[in-house]
Motif scaffolding. Structure first.
Motif, short mmCIF file in Angstrom:
data_model
loop_
_atom_site.label_atom_id
_atom_site.label_comp_id
_atom_site.label_asym_id
_atom_site.label_seq_id
_atom_site.Cartn_x
_atom_site.Cartn_y
_atom_site.Cartn_z
N ASN A 107 0.85 -1.19 0.00
CA ASN A 107 0.00 0.00 0.00
C ASN A 107 0.89 1.24 0.00
OD1 ASN A 107 -2.35 1.47 -0.01
ND2 ASN A 107 -2.73 1.28 2.18
N VAL A 108 1.47 1.53 -1.15
CA VAL A 108 2.41 2.64 -1.28
C VAL A 108 1.70 3.96 -1.01
CG1 VAL A 108 3.98 3.82 -2.85
CG2 VAL A 108 3.78 1.32 -2.92
N ARG A 109 2.26 4.75 -0.11
CA ARG A 109 1.76 6.09 0.23
C ARG A 109 0.31 6.07 0.72
NH1 ARG A 109 4.02 9.41 -5.08
NH2 ARG A 109 6.23 8.90 -4.82
N GLY A 110 -0.12 4.96 1.26
CA GLY A 110 -1.48 4.90 1.80
C GLY A 110 -2.55 5.15 0.76
N THR A 111 -2.33 4.65 -0.44
CA THR A 111 -3.28 4.89 -1.53
C THR A 111 -4.66 4.33 -1.21
OG1 THR A 111 -1.47 4.82 -3.14
CG2 THR A 111 -3.70 4.51 -3.99
N LEU A 112 -4.68 3.16 -0.58
CA LEU A 112 -5.95 2.53 -0.26
C LEU A 112 -6.23 2.67 1.24
CD1 LEU A 112 -5.51 -0.74 -2.37
CD2 LEU A 112 -6.82 1.31 -2.96
N PRO A 113 -7.49 2.68 1.63
CA PRO A 113 -8.67 2.56 0.76
C PRO A 113 -9.05 3.89 0.11
CG PRO A 113 -9.35 2.77 3.04
CD PRO A 113 -7.85 2.72 3.06
N LEU A 114 -9.72 3.81 -1.02
CA LEU A 114 -10.28 5.00 -1.64
C LEU A 114 -11.48 5.45 -0.80
CD1 LEU A 114 -10.24 3.93 -5.39
CD2 LEU A 114 -8.60 5.39 -4.21
N ARG A 115 -11.57 6.71 -0.51
CA ARG A 115 -12.64 7.22 0.34
C ARG A 115 -13.68 7.95 -0.50
NH1 ARG A 115 -7.91 7.24 2.91
NH2 ARG A 115 -7.84 6.42 5.04
N ALA A 116 -14.93 7.62 -0.24
CA ALA A 116 -16.02 8.16 -1.05
C ALA A 116 -16.01 9.69 -1.06
CB ALA A 116 -17.35 7.63 -0.54
N GLN A 117 -15.70 10.31 0.09
CA GLN A 117 -15.74 11.77 0.16
C GLN A 117 -14.66 12.43 -0.69
OE1 GLN A 117 -15.22 9.69 2.69
NE2 GLN A 117 -13.67 10.42 4.15
N ASP A 118 -13.62 11.65 -1.07
CA ASP A 118 -12.54 12.21 -1.88
C ASP A 118 -12.74 11.97 -3.38
OD1 ASP A 118 -11.31 12.90 0.51
OD2 ASP A 118 -10.19 11.02 0.61
N LEU A 119 -13.68 11.08 -3.72
CA LEU A 119 -13.79 10.66 -5.11
C LEU A 119 -14.45 11.71 -6.00
CD1 LEU A 119 -14.81 6.90 -4.71
CD2 LEU A 119 -12.55 7.88 -5.11
N SER A 120 -15.30 12.53 -5.43
CA SER A 120 -16.04 13.49 -6.27
C SER A 120 -15.13 14.48 -6.96
CB SER A 120 -17.09 14.23 -5.43
OG SER A 120 -16.45 14.91 -4.36
N ARG A 155 -18.98 -0.71 -11.74
CA ARG A 155 -20.32 -0.42 -11.22
C ARG A 155 -20.27 0.03 -9.77
NH1 ARG A 155 -25.30 -4.75 -10.39
NH2 ARG A 155 -26.85 -3.23 -9.68
N GLY A 156 -19.43 -0.60 -8.99
CA GLY A 156 -19.32 -0.22 -7.58
C GLY A 156 -18.84 1.20 -7.39
N LEU A 157 -17.84 1.61 -8.16
CA LEU A 157 -17.31 2.97 -8.04
C LEU A 157 -18.31 4.00 -8.55
CD1 LEU A 157 -13.64 2.27 -9.11
CD2 LEU A 157 -14.39 3.11 -6.88
N GLU A 158 -19.02 3.67 -9.61
CA GLU A 158 -20.03 4.60 -10.12
C GLU A 158 -21.15 4.82 -9.11
OE1 GLU A 158 -19.60 4.01 -14.97
OE2 GLU A 158 -21.09 2.84 -13.86
N MET A 159 -21.46 3.80 -8.33
CA MET A 159 -22.50 3.94 -7.32
C MET A 159 -22.06 4.86 -6.19
SD MET A 159 -24.30 0.24 -6.89
CE MET A 159 -25.42 0.97 -5.70
N LEU A 160 -20.77 5.07 -6.03
CA LEU A 160 -20.27 5.99 -5.01
C LEU A 160 -20.26 7.43 -5.49
CD1 LEU A 160 -17.22 3.94 -3.64
CD2 LEU A 160 -19.47 4.25 -2.58
#
Length: 228
Positions: A107-120, A155-160
């Motif tokens: 997990n280089v540079r703490g890339t994961l997990p992707l956070r929904a509040q940051d995706l927009s 599909r999962g990411l689009e739902m976020l």
């Protein structure tokens, strides 16, 4: 046993299996299977009637405990349908199991997990033959799923609510025909690129093994292009 040259005939295999304690043969679709030789082995004295009784007793005891000989009306699972199996409670439990079973190797540079509040505010690219193909997401011995309940990475990411672009690069796991231009166009314009690769039952299942652990076809090239 025959395939590994431990025995030389179905009769030998039946004798060796029963003597070793095996009381159940998996021979789906085979009418002329190994354990059909048991009467012959018994007549030849290779196994005894008492041994057969000892093998059959726990097998049928288990089947009785599972209710296989009960009237269908007595089976509480007979009345279950998808409204129960796919209830919110069961889906949430499946999600919890999936989250807790992930293995994160790096997990280089703490890339994961992707956070929904940051995706927009980010543009995501989801690429690879496993990015949006429900058919290839299930392994060997998996149940036949209802398509409406399958969530691909795209599909999962689009739902976020994420801004998602998609490029398969190649349409199937063997990845014999790879569109580099499609991949580069989508990945090059993204802030975050998720590359979805693997094998699936098209490449490996029981009795269909690979000779090495390399990614199939052009998948490694697809990954390298995405990284660049």
């Amino acid at each position: 046993m025959l395939g590994h040259h431990y025995t030389h005939s179905f009769l030998e295999t039946a004798v060796a299996s029963v003597n070793a304690g095996c009381n159940l043969e998996l021979s789906y679709g085979m009418r002329n299977n190994v354990f059909m030789r048991i009467p012959q082995a018994l007549a030849m004295g290779n196994i005894t009637l008492q041994m057969l009784r000892d093998r059959v007793r726990p097998l049928f005891y288990t089947r009785m405990r599972l209710g296989e000989f009960d009237p269908p009306a007595m089976n509480p699972y007979s009345s279950l349908d998808l409204s129960v199996v796919q209830s919110p409670e069961h889906r949430n439990l499946s999600l919890e199991a999936a989250v807790k079973s992930f293995v994160l190797l790096k997990n280089v540079r703490g890339t994961l997990p992707l956070r929904a509040q940051d995706l927009s505010s980010q543009h995501l690219a989801v690429v690879g033959p496993f990015a949006d193909n429900p058919r290839v997401l299930f392994g060997d011995y998996a149940p036949v799923p209802e398509p409406q309940y399958i969530y691909t990475p795209r599909r999962g990411l689009e739902m976020l609510g994420a801004n998602v672009s998609f490029a398969a690069g190649c349409s199937e796991p063997w990845c014999k025909r790879y569109s580099r231009a499609e991949l580069v166009r989508v990945a090059g314009a993204a802030d975050v690129v998720l590359v979805c690769l693997g094998t699936g039952v098209d490449v490996e299942t029981e009795a269909k093994d690979r000779s090495d652990l390399s990614l199939p076809g052009h998948q490694l090239e697809l990954l390298q292009d995405a990284v660049q």
